[in-house]
Design a protein around this motif. Structure first.
Motif, mmCIF file in Angstrom:
data_model
loop_
_atom_site.group_PDB
_atom_site.id
_atom_site.type_symbol
_atom_site.label_atom_id
_atom_site.label_comp_id
_atom_site.label_asym_id
_atom_site.label_seq_id
_atom_site.Cartn_x
_atom_site.Cartn_y
_atom_site.Cartn_z
ATOM 1 N N MET A 76 0.856 -1.160 0.000
ATOM 2 C CA MET A 76 0.000 0.000 0.000
ATOM 3 C C MET A 76 0.908 1.230 0.000
ATOM 4 S SD MET A 76 -3.050 1.002 2.684
ATOM 5 C CE MET A 76 -3.915 -0.518 2.352
ATOM 6 N N VAL A 77 0.569 2.195 -0.854
ATOM 7 C CA VAL A 77 1.299 3.459 -0.911
ATOM 8 C C VAL A 77 0.371 4.565 -0.427
ATOM 9 C CG1 VAL A 77 2.459 5.131 -2.386
ATOM 10 C CG2 VAL A 77 2.705 2.694 -2.862
ATOM 11 N N LEU A 78 0.802 5.275 0.610
ATOM 12 C CA LEU A 78 0.024 6.369 1.178
ATOM 13 C C LEU A 78 0.507 7.674 0.565
ATOM 14 C CD1 LEU A 78 -2.122 7.321 3.189
ATOM 15 C CD2 LEU A 78 -0.349 7.303 4.958
ATOM 16 N N ALA A 79 -0.269 8.204 -0.384
ATOM 17 C CA ALA A 79 0.069 9.444 -1.074
ATOM 18 C C ALA A 79 -0.263 10.652 -0.208
ATOM 19 C CB ALA A 79 -0.687 9.525 -2.396
ATOM 20 N N ARG A 80 0.332 11.801 -0.537
ATOM 21 C CA ARG A 80 0.101 13.024 0.240
ATOM 22 C C ARG A 80 -1.328 13.540 0.097
ATOM 23 N NH1 ARG A 80 5.304 14.005 -1.986
ATOM 24 N NH2 ARG A 80 4.355 15.221 -3.637
ATOM 25 N N ASP A 81 -1.875 13.443 -1.123
ATOM 26 C CA ASP A 81 -3.228 13.945 -1.386
ATOM 27 C C ASP A 81 -3.713 13.346 -2.703
ATOM 28 O OD1 ASP A 81 -2.023 15.463 -3.488
ATOM 29 O OD2 ASP A 81 -1.689 17.141 -2.123
ATOM 30 N N ALA A 82 -4.894 13.768 -3.146
ATOM 31 C CA ALA A 82 -5.489 13.195 -4.362
ATOM 32 C C ALA A 82 -4.637 13.478 -5.604
ATOM 33 C CB ALA A 82 -6.903 13.736 -4.554
ATOM 34 N N ILE A 88 4.013 -2.592 -12.853
ATOM 35 C CA ILE A 88 3.653 -2.904 -11.470
ATOM 36 C C ILE A 88 2.131 -2.854 -11.363
ATOM 37 C CG2 ILE A 88 3.801 -2.164 -9.067
ATOM 38 C CD1 ILE A 88 6.514 -0.869 -9.838
ATOM 39 N N PRO A 89 1.466 -4.000 -11.132
ATOM 40 C CA PRO A 89 0.010 -3.980 -10.981
ATOM 41 C C PRO A 89 -0.383 -3.071 -9.814
ATOM 42 C CG PRO A 89 0.821 -6.225 -11.153
ATOM 43 C CD PRO A 89 2.010 -5.334 -10.989
ATOM 44 N N HIS A 90 -1.308 -2.168 -10.060
ATOM 45 C CA HIS A 90 -1.704 -1.204 -9.039
ATOM 46 C C HIS A 90 -3.101 -0.688 -9.316
ATOM 47 C CE1 HIS A 90 -0.448 1.348 -12.345
ATOM 48 N NE2 HIS A 90 -1.174 2.306 -11.797
ATOM 49 N N SER A 91 -3.683 -0.048 -8.318
ATOM 50 C CA SER A 91 -4.975 0.622 -8.481
ATOM 51 C C SER A 91 -5.092 1.682 -7.408
ATOM 52 C CB SER A 91 -6.146 -0.373 -8.386
ATOM 53 O OG SER A 91 -6.194 -0.934 -7.095
ATOM 54 N N ARG A 92 -6.018 2.600 -7.636
ATOM 55 C CA ARG A 92 -6.303 3.614 -6.633
ATOM 56 C C ARG A 92 -7.490 3.153 -5.810
ATOM 57 N NH1 ARG A 92 -6.448 9.488 -8.653
ATOM 58 N NH2 ARG A 92 -6.758 9.766 -6.444
ATOM 59 N N TRP A 93 -7.434 3.443 -4.528
ATOM 60 C CA TRP A 93 -8.497 3.087 -3.603
ATOM 61 C C TRP A 93 -9.775 3.818 -3.991
ATOM 62 C CZ3 TRP A 93 -10.220 -0.130 -0.193
ATOM 63 C CH2 TRP A 93 -11.217 0.260 0.693
ATOM 64 N N GLN A 94 -10.860 3.093 -4.070
ATOM 65 C CA GLN A 94 -12.175 3.664 -4.347
ATOM 66 C C GLN A 94 -12.991 3.644 -3.063
ATOM 67 O OE1 GLN A 94 -13.008 4.949 -7.402
ATOM 68 N NE2 GLN A 94 -10.885 4.506 -7.916
ATOM 69 N N LEU A 113 -1.797 -0.827 -3.847
ATOM 70 C CA LEU A 113 -2.978 0.005 -3.669
ATOM 71 C C LEU A 113 -2.513 1.417 -3.301
ATOM 72 C CD1 LEU A 113 -6.075 -0.011 -3.578
ATOM 73 C CD2 LEU A 113 -5.919 -0.606 -1.162
ATOM 74 N N ILE A 114 -2.905 2.409 -4.103
ATOM 75 C CA ILE A 114 -2.543 3.808 -3.854
ATOM 76 C C ILE A 114 -3.699 4.458 -3.109
ATOM 77 C CG2 ILE A 114 -1.913 6.014 -4.897
ATOM 78 C CD1 ILE A 114 -0.964 4.371 -7.366
ATOM 79 N N VAL A 115 -3.410 5.002 -1.929
ATOM 80 C CA VAL A 115 -4.454 5.576 -1.073
ATOM 81 C C VAL A 115 -4.045 6.971 -0.609
ATOM 82 C CG1 VAL A 115 -5.181 3.293 -0.251
ATOM 83 C CG2 VAL A 115 -3.494 4.579 1.047
ATOM 84 N N GLU A 116 -5.044 7.731 -0.151
ATOM 85 C CA GLU A 116 -4.787 9.047 0.440
ATOM 86 C C GLU A 116 -4.970 9.000 1.951
ATOM 87 O OE1 GLU A 116 -7.588 11.366 -1.883
ATOM 88 O OE2 GLU A 116 -6.981 10.013 -3.495
ATOM 89 N N GLN A 117 -5.694 7.999 2.423
ATOM 90 C CA GLN A 117 -5.876 7.704 3.844
ATOM 91 C C GLN A 117 -5.820 6.193 3.968
ATOM 92 O OE1 GLN A 117 -9.514 9.247 5.421
ATOM 93 N NE2 GLN A 117 -9.331 11.166 4.334
#
Length: 80
Positions: A1-7, A26-32, A47-51
């Motif tokens: 899981m990658v915790l991004a700074r913001d959207a 790299i298989p990935h997706s953004r959290w919905q 999984l790319i997330v903001e929270q």
């Protein structure tokens, strides 16, 4: 899981990962929002997330935010 700074940061990471050559993709997706634990069953991708969502079984958290998230203890490893 990658915790991004913001959207915007999450969108940039997503776009950059799609640019990778096919052989190093790299298989990935953004959290919905609204995705359930059952909806993530069997998913084996970054999984790319903001929270940090309330999902179990993510072993590694890559934190790109300034602060350490409260939920970091749920992960086996934290990379900053």
């Amino acid at each position: 899981m990658v915790l991004a700074r913001d959207a915007n940061h999450a969108a940039t990471l997503d776009a950059l990962l799609w640019r990778e050559p096919v052989e190093s993709f790299i298989p990935h997706s953004r959290w919905q929002e609204g995705t359930t634990q059952e909806g993530m069953a069997g998913v084996d991708e970054v999984l790319i997330v903001e929270q940090v969502p309330l999902l179990p079984d993510y072993g590694v958290l890559i934190n790109l935010q300034e602060e350490v998230p409260v939920a970091f203890a749920r992960f086996l490893r934290l990379i900053e």
